[in-house]
Design a protein around this motif. Structure first.
Motif, PDB file in Angstrom:
ATOM      1  N   TRP A 180     -44.878 -59.939  10.827  1.00 27.35           N
ATOM      2  CA  TRP A 180     -43.892 -59.278   9.967  1.00 27.35           C
ATOM      3  C   TRP A 180     -44.593 -58.333   8.990  1.00 27.35           C
ATOM      4  N   SER A 181     -45.741 -58.760   8.487  1.00 27.42           N
ATOM      5  CA  SER A 181     -46.507 -57.913   7.566  1.00 27.42           C
ATOM      6  C   SER A 181     -46.878 -56.585   8.210  1.00 27.42           C
ATOM      7  N   ARG A 182     -47.313 -56.633   9.460  1.00 32.36           N
ATOM      8  CA  ARG A 182     -47.684 -55.404  10.171  1.00 32.36           C
ATOM      9  C   ARG A 182     -46.459 -54.514  10.376  1.00 32.36           C
ATOM     10  N   LEU A 183     -45.327 -55.115  10.706  1.00 30.72           N
ATOM     11  CA  LEU A 183     -44.102 -54.337  10.906  1.00 30.72           C
ATOM     12  C   LEU A 183     -43.713 -53.603   9.628  1.00 30.72           C
ATOM     13  N   VAL A 184     -43.747 -54.323   8.499  1.00 30.76           N
ATOM     14  CA  VAL A 184     -43.404 -53.703   7.213  1.00 30.76           C
ATOM     15  C   VAL A 184     -44.368 -52.568   6.889  1.00 30.76           C
ATOM     16  N   GLY A 185     -45.658 -52.812   7.117  1.00 25.32           N
ATOM     17  CA  GLY A 185     -46.653 -51.794   6.799  1.00 25.32           C
ATOM     18  C   GLY A 185     -46.501 -50.534   7.626  1.00 25.32           C
ATOM     19  N   GLU A 186     -46.174 -50.692   8.899  1.00 24.57           N
ATOM     20  CA  GLU A 186     -46.045 -49.537   9.786  1.00 24.57           C
ATOM     21  C   GLU A 186     -44.764 -48.752   9.524  1.00 24.57           C
ATOM     22  N   ILE A 187     -43.649 -49.458   9.278  1.00 25.01           N
ATOM     23  CA  ILE A 187     -42.359 -48.778   9.115  1.00 25.01           C
ATOM     24  C   ILE A 187     -42.125 -48.369   7.662  1.00 25.01           C
ATOM     25  N   GLY A 188     -42.564 -49.204   6.725  1.00 29.28           N
ATOM     26  CA  GLY A 188     -42.414 -48.873   5.311  1.00 29.28           C
ATOM     27  C   GLY A 188     -41.078 -49.259   4.722  1.00 29.28           C
ATOM     28  N   PHE A 189     -40.394 -50.287   5.265  1.00 28.99           N
ATOM     29  CA  PHE A 189     -39.134 -50.709   4.676  1.00 28.99           C
ATOM     30  C   PHE A 189     -39.384 -51.784   3.616  1.00 28.99           C
ATOM     31  N   SER A 209     -43.448 -66.070  10.258  1.00 35.68           N
ATOM     32  CA  SER A 209     -44.198 -64.882   9.861  1.00 35.68           C
ATOM     33  C   SER A 209     -43.511 -64.175   8.696  1.00 35.68           C
ATOM     34  N   LEU A 210     -42.168 -64.094   8.753  1.00 35.06           N
ATOM     35  CA  LEU A 210     -41.398 -63.517   7.649  1.00 35.06           C
ATOM     36  C   LEU A 210     -41.602 -64.318   6.370  1.00 35.06           C
ATOM     37  N   ALA A 211     -41.504 -65.647   6.456  1.00 37.32           N
ATOM     38  CA  ALA A 211     -41.634 -66.492   5.274  1.00 37.32           C
ATOM     39  C   ALA A 211     -43.017 -66.365   4.654  1.00 37.32           C
ATOM     40  N   GLN A 212     -44.040 -66.275   5.508  1.00 38.52           N
ATOM     41  CA  GLN A 212     -45.403 -66.132   4.989  1.00 38.52           C
ATOM     42  C   GLN A 212     -45.549 -64.819   4.226  1.00 38.52           C
ATOM     43  N   TYR A 213     -44.987 -63.744   4.769  1.00 44.15           N
ATOM     44  CA  TYR A 213     -45.074 -62.437   4.116  1.00 44.15           C
ATOM     45  C   TYR A 213     -44.319 -62.435   2.783  1.00 44.15           C
ATOM     46  N   CYS A 214     -43.139 -63.068   2.766  1.00 45.02           N
ATOM     47  CA  CYS A 214     -42.272 -63.018   1.581  1.00 45.02           C
ATOM     48  C   CYS A 214     -42.596 -64.085   0.542  1.00 45.02           C
ATOM     49  N   GLU A 215     -43.604 -64.909   0.814  1.00 41.93           N
ATOM     50  CA  GLU A 215     -43.934 -65.988  -0.119  1.00 41.93           C
ATOM     51  C   GLU A 215     -44.158 -65.468  -1.526  1.00 41.93           C
ATOM     52  N   HIS A 216     -44.856 -64.337  -1.643  1.00 42.80           N
ATOM     53  CA  HIS A 216     -45.102 -63.742  -2.953  1.00 42.80           C
ATOM     54  C   HIS A 216     -44.312 -62.448  -3.134  1.00 42.80           C
ATOM     55  N   ARG A 217     -43.315 -62.219  -2.251  1.00 40.60           N
ATOM     56  CA  ARG A 217     -42.472 -61.017  -2.330  1.00 40.60           C
ATOM     57  C   ARG A 217     -41.011 -61.423  -2.150  1.00 40.60           C
ATOM     58  N   PRO A 218     -40.477 -62.257  -3.012  1.00 40.41           N
ATOM     59  CA  PRO A 218     -39.101 -62.755  -2.822  1.00 40.41           C
ATOM     60  C   PRO A 218     -38.055 -61.650  -2.810  1.00 40.41           C
ATOM     61  N   GLU A 220     -38.082 -59.138  -1.082  1.00 37.99           N
ATOM     62  CA  GLU A 220     -37.964 -58.569   0.259  1.00 37.99           C
ATOM     63  C   GLU A 220     -37.337 -59.539   1.261  1.00 37.99           C
ATOM     64  N   LEU A 221     -36.856 -60.681   0.774  1.00 38.18           N
ATOM     65  CA  LEU A 221     -36.186 -61.613   1.671  1.00 38.18           C
ATOM     66  C   LEU A 221     -34.864 -61.026   2.159  1.00 38.18           C
ATOM     67  N   PRO A 222     -34.514 -61.225   3.427  1.00 36.86           N
ATOM     68  CA  PRO A 222     -33.209 -60.762   3.931  1.00 36.86           C
ATOM     69  C   PRO A 222     -32.065 -61.487   3.237  1.00 36.86           C
ATOM     70  N   TYR A 264     -26.831 -69.298  10.986  1.00 32.26           N
ATOM     71  CA  TYR A 264     -26.621 -68.277   9.970  1.00 32.26           C
ATOM     72  C   TYR A 264     -27.052 -68.815   8.607  1.00 32.26           C
ATOM     73  N   LEU A 265     -27.930 -68.075   7.941  1.00 31.61           N
ATOM     74  CA  LEU A 265     -28.426 -68.419   6.614  1.00 31.61           C
ATOM     75  C   LEU A 265     -28.092 -67.287   5.656  1.00 31.61           C
ATOM     76  N   ALA A 266     -27.759 -67.622   4.420  1.00 32.74           N
ATOM     77  CA  ALA A 266     -27.456 -66.615   3.404  1.00 32.74           C
ATOM     78  C   ALA A 266     -28.304 -66.880   2.162  1.00 32.74           C
ATOM     79  N   LEU A 267     -28.879 -65.830   1.604  1.00 36.35           N
ATOM     80  CA  LEU A 267     -29.701 -65.921   0.397  1.00 36.35           C
ATOM     81  C   LEU A 267     -28.784 -66.039  -0.815  1.00 36.35           C
TER      82      LEU A 267
END
Length: 322
Positions: A180-189, A209-218, A220-222, A264-267
């Motif tokens: 997920w980290s690589r996807l964010v870095g390449e696309i820039g969202f 992979s998403l959870a690991q990336y967002c651990e310190h970036r809450p 950016e959670l969906p 289905y999960l909601a933040l």
């Protein structure tokens, strides 16, 4: 099971084909991982107003804020990737497409997919059998699986060959595997409002992979997550990984809204937006019409837990005793 650690700098350099455009730095309305050839936001958004539907991906996107759709579509199978690109190019200018798989490390991974039988094989079928074959092949085309052949792919492929007496090849390709980290870095969202994952048993790895990336970036959670929960992830992992990942995301601040073949999960922190409130309010029990009675059970009818228990009890009592 692979380690979540990326094995080497060489693996991390592996690129993927990308097409389309995404405005860097923006939050994506939707990220979809695993497109297939029909159940995608590209199909729904090219055909409907997302505010005027109560089913399908369009219903999911009613949780999003207004504005022209900005999205990211990830698909490892080249044929599906190309078809999605043609669809996006004509109607959705702010969508980036990536031909890759997602997981917990960067590198290459095999993917298994069915190919069409030869013309000589298909010529043996009559018109009615050919139509039946095409219906069943449409399911198999959307069962491509990463790293190994899923139990669904093996079973339904075998059933198809036996029923029609045809040889349907399964092909192995090697595709880029990104975190997920690589996807964010390449696309820039910067995060996304809706995440849709349909990865034939790879869903849990993607969510980890998403959870690991967002651990310190809450931030950016969906807002909303839909992932496939039909047991394929459990079969791959050898334990109830689908329930474990739900528990992990509940600890990140999500509520379990509904669960069946898809979960289905909601933040909770995003539930104050008008669009999210409307989407959450669209959930109601098909029997008693209760709203906000989470988690719902999808049978596929939407049922609150008391009604689901009642339906199950009645069904059990109607079965012949052994």
């Amino acid at each position: 099971q692979h380690s979540a650690q990326e094995p080497s700098w060489a693996a991390a350099m592996i690129g993927a084909y990308m097409r389309g455009y995404f405005p860097r730095g923006q939050r994506a309305h939707v990220v979809q991982v695993g497109l297939g050839d029909n159940r995608t936001f590209l199909h729904d958004m090219a055909a409907i107003d997302r505010r005027a539907t109560d089913k399908g991906v369009g219903w999911l996107l009613s949780a999003c804020t207004d504005g022209d759709i900005c999205g990211v579509a990830v698909e490892p199978v080249w044929e599906h990737f190309e078809a999605a690109d043609k669809l996006a190019a004509s109607r959705l200018p702010n969508v980036k497409l990536v031909q890759a798989a997602l997981g917990e490390y960067c590198g290459k991974t095999p993917i298994y997919r069915v190919e069409e039988p030869s013309h000589s094989e298909l010529a043996r079928l009559g018109l009615e059998a050919r139509e039946d074959f095409e219906r069943q092949m449409s399911y198999l085309r959307n069962m491509s699986s990463v790293e190994g052949m899923s139990t669904h792919l093996v079973y339904f492929h075998s059933q198809l060959e036996q029923k029609f007496g045809l040889q349907v090849p399964i092909r192995q390709d090697n595709v880029p595997l990104w975190t997920w980290s690589r996807l964010v870095g390449e696309i820039g969202f910067y995060g996304c409002e809706v995440l849709i994952v349909d990865a034939e048993g790879f869903d849990v790895e993607i969510l980890r992979s998403l959870a690991q990336y967002c651990e310190h970036r809450p931030g950016e959670l969906p807002w909303v997550i839909q992932f496939e929960s039909n047991g394929l992830c459990n079969a791959r992992a050898g334990y109830d990984s689908e329930s474990h990942i739900v528990t992990a995301f509940e600890k990140l601040g999500y509520i379990l809204v509904g669960r069946g073949r898809d979960t289905y999960l909601a933040l909770q922190s995003a539930a104050t937006s008008t669009s999210m409130q409307n989407w959450l309010g669209s959930w109601r029990c098909a029997e008693c019409r209760r709203e906000h009675c989470y988690p719902y059970t999808l049978t596929p009818d939407v049922l609150c837990q008391p009604c689901a228990d009642w339906v199950w009890k009645n069904w059990s009592q109607s079965q012949p005793k052994k």
